[in-house]
Design an enzyme around this catalytic site. Structure first.
Site, mmCIF file in Angstrom:
data_model
loop_
_atom_site.group_PDB
_atom_site.id
_atom_site.type_symbol
_atom_site.label_atom_id
_atom_site.label_comp_id
_atom_site.label_asym_id
_atom_site.label_seq_id
_atom_site.Cartn_x
_atom_site.Cartn_y
_atom_site.Cartn_z
ATOM 1 N N TYR A 1 -0.597 -9.732 -9.612
ATOM 2 C CA TYR A 1 -1.145 -9.358 -7.859
ATOM 3 C C TYR A 1 -2.256 -8.634 -7.750
ATOM 4 O O TYR A 1 -3.112 -9.602 -6.811
ATOM 5 C CB TYR A 1 -0.312 -8.056 -7.839
ATOM 6 C CG TYR A 1 0.154 -7.952 -6.615
ATOM 7 C CD1 TYR A 1 0.321 -8.585 -5.775
ATOM 8 C CD2 TYR A 1 -0.923 -6.428 -6.681
ATOM 9 C CE1 TYR A 1 0.771 -7.932 -4.600
ATOM 10 C CE2 TYR A 1 -0.639 -5.865 -5.052
ATOM 11 C CZ TYR A 1 -0.052 -6.818 -3.393
ATOM 12 O OH TYR A 1 -0.167 -5.738 -2.763
ATOM 13 N N LYS B 1 -5.341 -10.128 -5.042
ATOM 14 C CA LYS B 1 -5.628 -9.616 -4.123
ATOM 15 C C LYS B 1 -7.312 -9.531 -3.921
ATOM 16 O O LYS B 1 -7.595 -9.617 -2.605
ATOM 17 C CB LYS B 1 -4.824 -8.637 -3.455
ATOM 18 C CG LYS B 1 -3.711 -8.725 -3.673
ATOM 19 C CD LYS B 1 -2.622 -9.234 -2.315
ATOM 20 C CE LYS B 1 -2.916 -8.037 -1.208
ATOM 21 N NZ LYS B 1 -2.311 -9.194 0.146
#
Length: 346
Positions: free
Chosen positions: A144, A148
């Site tokens: 994640y 990001k």
């Protein structure tokens, strides 16, 4: 009777508007007189003043109708951090964001506001009052965060002050609030299974938790202050409640508010972190044969046992940000919104 046409500057699109943050953002934009187009893979509600466009983020042709004649776009679509699906994160956060930038540029969108994350600079070590100039994590702790970082770089590098697309990134931390599909439901589920008895570490680590309404406020302020001459262009901004709290105190307030016991036994941080690393490696090795997801990943253990709170000074200075809802008020509103998760609820 003449119908008043809404000025075009009050039109915007919210990509990921069916999600937790997205829906709160849409509701606040409507309150402020915007008309809103929502683009999402699913439609989860209906509201007057909102036009829904369903489709895949990576499909530019599906995206175009939602962004046509829209001067302002909020991009807050992302898979849940807990899903641990590298291909999905790569597809949505990186490929999808490339598509969004292309579509915005081609359709003459003026402003793009990205929902990033404060975790883009977090590597598992303490961060105290972190500012936006901390470098990106060289070793992101999960897929994640890794995607990001890539996503934020893409959006900020796309900023063009010479009459092109203006961009800014908002980095919230520890978002919570009514309708939150992650934090509170997972916390209650863990408590119901009797696994919330332990505090990892000495329990003194301070962390930012940010009420969803404050995150929304930060997004709208950023959009309204984003101009070619403003310092916001191509920059990231931390948005928090600006009142760091001990991680385990926050968890206890939510649990006790819902009628569960607060965790009270301490476990040494390094022991739990070491076990989490072992389980994570084991899951990786066994993945072709057995699929199991450890409850405690190294990232989750680090988040529970280290200091990580961030400074909002830049947002205060450049866009006049200050939290609208205090932490205490935010916790009580959140707890009240989950009657079905109360201890003993049918």
């Amino acid at each position: 009777m003449t119908t008043r046409v809404r000025p075009s500057s009050k039109r915007c699109a919210v990509i990921g508007g069916s999600g937790f943050l997205g829906r709160h953002l849409v509701e606040k934009l409507l309150e402020r007189g915007y008309s809103v187009a929502v683009f999402d893979i699913r439609q989860s509600y209906e509201l007057p003043g909102v036009t829904f466009y369903q489709g895949d983020l990576c499909d530019k042709e599906a995206l175009r109708p939602a962004l046509k004649d829209v001067p302002l776009v909020f991009h807050c679509a992302s898979p849940a951090p807990a899903s641990d699906d590298r291909a999905l994160f790569q597809r949505v956060n990186v490929q999808g964001t490339r598509t969004v930038i292309q579509a915005c540029t081609e359709l003459g969108v003026q402003k793009l506001v990205l929902t990033s994350s404060a975790s883009v600079v977090y590597e598992g070590a303490d961060i105290k009052n972190g500012t936006e100039d901390i470098p990106y994590a060289a070793k992101p702790m999960d897929y994640y965060t890794e995607t990001k970082i890539e996503q934020e770089k893409l959006v900020l590098q796309a900023c063009d002050k010479e009459g092109g697309l203006l961009t800014v990134a908002i980095r919230p931390h520890g978002i919570f609030g009514p309708r939150d599909p992650q934090l509170v439901p997972i916390l209650v589920d863990t408590a119901r299974r009797g696994k919330m008895k332990f505090i990892i570490g000495d329990g003194t680590n301070l962390v930012d938790f940010t009420f969803v309404e404050n995150v929304v406020h930060g997004h709208i302020l950023a959009a309204e202050h984003l101009r070619p001459e403003s310092p916001l262009c191509g920059k990231p901004y931390h948005i928090t409640n600006d009142e760091p709290i001990r991680f385990w105190d926050f968890m206890s307030k939510v649990l006790v508010g819902l009628g569960y016991a607060a965790p009270r036994y301490h476990l040494p941080y390094m022991l739990v972190y070491g076990l989490a690393m072992l389980l994570w490696l084991l899951a990786l090795l066994l993945r072709p044969l057995v699929a199991f997801k450890p409850t405690f990943t190294p990232m989750r253990v680090a988040l529970a046992g280290t200091h990580h709170y961030y400074s909002c000074e830049a947002a205060k200075r450049d866009m006049g940000y200050k939290p609208l809802v205090s932490l205490t008020e935010g916790i009580s509103r959140t707890v009240e919104s989950y009657p079905h998760l109360r201890h003993g609820a049918p």
